[in-house]
Write a protein that holds these residues in place. Structure first.
Motif, PDB file in Angstrom:
ATOM      1  N   HIS A  66       0.835  -1.209   0.000  1.00  0.00           N
ATOM      2  CA  HIS A  66       0.000   0.000   0.000  1.00  0.00           C
ATOM      3  C   HIS A  66       0.866   1.254   0.000  1.00  0.00           C
ATOM      4  O   HIS A  66       1.778   1.397   0.816  1.00  0.00           O
ATOM      5  CB  HIS A  66      -0.932  -0.006   1.218  1.00  0.00           C
ATOM      6  CG  HIS A  66      -1.858   1.161   1.249  1.00  0.00           C
ATOM      7  ND1 HIS A  66      -2.627   1.526   0.155  1.00  0.00           N
ATOM      8  CD2 HIS A  66      -2.142   2.072   2.210  1.00  0.00           C
ATOM      9  CE1 HIS A  66      -3.334   2.601   0.457  1.00  0.00           C
ATOM     10  NE2 HIS A  66      -3.056   2.952   1.697  1.00  0.00           N
ATOM     11  N   HIS A  68       0.805   5.711  -1.575  1.00  0.00           N
ATOM     12  CA  HIS A  68       0.168   6.803  -2.340  1.00  0.00           C
ATOM     13  C   HIS A  68       1.285   7.688  -2.898  1.00  0.00           C
ATOM     14  O   HIS A  68       1.779   8.587  -2.200  1.00  0.00           O
ATOM     15  CB  HIS A  68      -0.723   7.659  -1.440  1.00  0.00           C
ATOM     16  CG  HIS A  68      -1.850   6.923  -0.780  1.00  0.00           C
ATOM     17  ND1 HIS A  68      -2.959   6.472  -1.461  1.00  0.00           N
ATOM     18  CD2 HIS A  68      -2.055   6.554   0.512  1.00  0.00           C
ATOM     19  CE1 HIS A  68      -3.797   5.875  -0.628  1.00  0.00           C
ATOM     20  NE2 HIS A  68      -3.272   5.896   0.579  1.00  0.00           N
ATOM     21  N   HIS A 246      -9.925   1.491   1.770  1.00  0.00           N
ATOM     22  CA  HIS A 246      -9.553   1.825   3.151  1.00  0.00           C
ATOM     23  C   HIS A 246     -10.798   1.636   4.013  1.00  0.00           C
ATOM     24  O   HIS A 246     -11.828   2.261   3.746  1.00  0.00           O
ATOM     25  CB  HIS A 246      -9.134   3.288   3.276  1.00  0.00           C
ATOM     26  CG  HIS A 246      -7.888   3.673   2.529  1.00  0.00           C
ATOM     27  ND1 HIS A 246      -7.851   3.868   1.180  1.00  0.00           N
ATOM     28  CD2 HIS A 246      -6.625   3.923   2.976  1.00  0.00           C
ATOM     29  CE1 HIS A 246      -6.615   4.222   0.813  1.00  0.00           C
ATOM     30  NE2 HIS A 246      -5.862   4.263   1.886  1.00  0.00           N
ATOM     31  N   HIS A 283      -5.943  -1.144   6.377  1.00  0.00           N
ATOM     32  CA  HIS A 283      -5.963  -0.713   7.788  1.00  0.00           C
ATOM     33  C   HIS A 283      -6.738  -1.655   8.720  1.00  0.00           C
ATOM     34  O   HIS A 283      -6.143  -2.288   9.576  1.00  0.00           O
ATOM     35  CB  HIS A 283      -6.454   0.727   7.973  1.00  0.00           C
ATOM     36  CG  HIS A 283      -5.560   1.720   7.307  1.00  0.00           C
ATOM     37  ND1 HIS A 283      -4.243   1.854   7.644  1.00  0.00           N
ATOM     38  CD2 HIS A 283      -5.788   2.599   6.293  1.00  0.00           C
ATOM     39  CE1 HIS A 283      -3.680   2.784   6.873  1.00  0.00           C
ATOM     40  NE2 HIS A 283      -4.590   3.246   6.044  1.00  0.00           N
ATOM     41  N   ASP A 334       2.211   2.862   3.313  1.00  0.00           N
ATOM     42  CA  ASP A 334       1.065   3.782   3.175  1.00  0.00           C
ATOM     43  C   ASP A 334       1.445   4.991   2.325  1.00  0.00           C
ATOM     44  O   ASP A 334       0.907   5.166   1.242  1.00  0.00           O
ATOM     45  CB  ASP A 334       0.486   4.200   4.527  1.00  0.00           C
ATOM     46  CG  ASP A 334      -0.918   4.775   4.380  1.00  0.00           C
ATOM     47  OD1 ASP A 334      -1.333   5.057   3.244  1.00  0.00           O
ATOM     48  OD2 ASP A 334      -1.620   4.955   5.396  1.00  0.00           O
TER      49      ASP A 334
END
Ligand SMILES: [Zn+2]
Length: 505
Positions: A66, A68, A246, A283, A334
């Motif tokens: 994961h 971004h 998420h 998460h 993340d």
């Protein structure tokens, strides 16, 4: 053969946890052709690169499940605050930036280089585009991953509801003028987003010899309309690709589920028919036992992001309960500003430590095998790549690391797996191989000119600092209302506590 590694210690992470004290690995056409003791003996080396594995370890490349990338330039830049306030500063809902091709390409490349240099061979990027994706920005991201030589899967992590619809109580807390401004932000309709996705998949999925892939994301179930949530699931089914969401990252989201639907978001996505074995729940901190049961029955995977959860105070994921239910788990950085780096080794170590503050029963604490599983084959499964990477096996794609064992983290070496999880931080890497190609060797990335890349990024300093000033100004205007919302939700009893301390500020 293209690469022959001789006489290395090998940790395969295969189903039988096979380890070799001394073995050879033969790589050709991007694939592990042969592996085992002395399999290179008598082989015609020809033009193959022969690597001396003496005193070194070969192991599967790490899988960052994961990420971004649009915030790759925000290392060390953002405030310490809970998710809902943190996001205000990270992606201010009323502030726009124009992102040109060069900027997006450089931004993506910076992250890819840092990941590769720290042993991540596969990266899953939930790439958001503010306010909507453009061909220029999307293609720049995909070109950067292609050129970097990393294995990547990418989603368009788009929101298609108004800002105030994503939060509990916010609509009533906001003044009229801010509400109106929120209504003026452009949004994609479901048809527009699905149409964009179809073109994205058509153009990019399974390119670069299968190294570059697309997946689907709704960002979070509260961030898209119900028809969009279902249409994205149809798309994931049609192309048989993972569907990222998420869910229940924070206590506020638990309260929101109750306010919006009278149930948790896990139960909501289950009722919408989108909690399947292609679903990947990112998460999963504030889930209860009924949620975990539904997740286990669906066959979905979970992504654990322990450093992110610590950085923005989301709480501790119920690791052992998810694991006992048989749910597959991968690990994620993340994003750069919650990790303040790109280091999956420290994410693994943190996963090995953080659960100890949440459970006095020490037999429940994760052990090093489980951490390594999440870092490799567990992560591969979250991306639907379990038959290609995440283990070293004949016929699998050749994604692997060569780790120097003659370094301080491994001196003295008592237990290899424990040393990998708790002692190593990426500094002992000699080589990163992706799809049978050496992409990093002796600390140098071979696919791009790193010095030129760093110089280019430094050239953006003034632009970035001006942008951050504008972002902060825009976020500061909204922050008091978001704090009020946060405090209001923090008073609610949700039947669980995922913090080690008291629930209310
Ligand atoms: Zn995320």
């Amino acid at each position: 053969m293209d690469i022959i590694i001789r006489n290395a210690r090998v940790l395969t992470m295969d189903e039988h946890d096979t380890e070799y004290e001394r073995a050879d690995v033969l790589i050709a056409d991007g694939v592990i052709k042969k592996m085992g003791p002395d399999v290179a003996a008598g082989i015609e080396t020809g033009s193959a690169r022969v690597v001396d594995g003496e005193g070194k370890l070969v192991m599967p490349g790490l899988i960052n499940a994961h990420f971004h990338s649009p915030v790759n330039f925000l290392k060390g830049a953002l405030v310490d605050a809970p998710l809902e306030l943190y996001m205000l500063y990270e992606v201010p809902p009323l502030q726009r930036q124009t992102v040109d091709r060069e900027f997006a390409y450089t931004r993506t490349m910076l992250g890819a280089v840092e990941l590769l240099k720290q042993g991540v061979t596969t990266n899953h990027d939930d790439c958001f585009f503010v306010p909507v994706p453009t061909d220029e920005e999307v293609n720049a991201v995909m070109n950067a991953y292609t050129d970097a030589g990393i294995r990547a899967s990418v989603t368009l992590c788009q929101v298609n509801v108004r800002e105030y619809e994503k939060y509990p109580f916010l609509y009533d807390l906001l003044p009229d003028d801010i509400r109106t401004e929120m209504e003026e932000v452009p949004l994609l309709t479901t048809d527009e987003l699905i149409g964009y996705y179809e073109r994205f998949i058509e153009h990019w999925h399974d390119t670069a010899n299968g190294r570059i892939r697309c997946s689907v994301s709704c960002s979070a179930p509260q961030r898209v309309t119900p028809d969009c949530l279902r249409a994205l699931n149809d798309l994931s089914e049609k192309h048989n690709i993972p569907y990222k969401m998420h869910i229940l990252e924070t206590k506020l989201q638990r309260v929101l589920g109750e306010e919006m639907h009278g149930k948790s978001f896990i139960q909501y996505v289950k009722d919408q028919g989108v909690l399947t074995d292609r679903a990947v729940v990112i998460h999963s901190v504030w889930v209860d036992d009924a949620d975990i049961k539904a997740m286990a029955e669906s066959g979905c995977s979970v992504i654990h992001n322990p450093i992110s959860n610590l950085k923005i105070g989301s709480g501790v994921m119920p690791f052992r309960r998810l694991k006992n239910a048989g749910i597959n788990i991968g690990l994620g950085i993340d994003e750069v500003p919650v990790d303040d780096g790109c280091n999956l080794w420290t994410v693994g170590k943190t996963a090995g430590l953080v659960h100890k503050i949440a459970d006095a029963e020490y037999q429940n604490w994760p052990h090093e095998n489980e951490i390594l599983d999440m870092l490799t084959r567990g992560g591969a499964r979250t991306m639907g790549l379990q038959n290609r990477v995440g283990m070293l096996k004949e016929g699998y794609r050749a994604d692997m690391l060569l780790v120097d064992l003659d370094t301080l983290p491994f001196t003295p070496l008592h237990n290899l797996k424990r040393a990998l999880v708790f002692c190593e931080n990426g500094g002992s890497l000699k080589m990163t191989i992706v799809d049978g190609r050496i992409v990093v060797e002796d600390g140098e990335v071979l696919t791009v000119d790193e010095a030129a890349l760093r110089k280019k990024v430094r050239g953006y300093t003034d632009r970035l600092s001006a942008q951050l000033d504008l972002m902060t100004e825009s976020a500061d205007r909204l922050a008091p209302y978001y704090r009020e919302m946060y405090l209001k939700t923090s008073q609610k009893d949700v039947g669980m506590n995922r913090w080690a301390g008291p629930m209310t500020p």
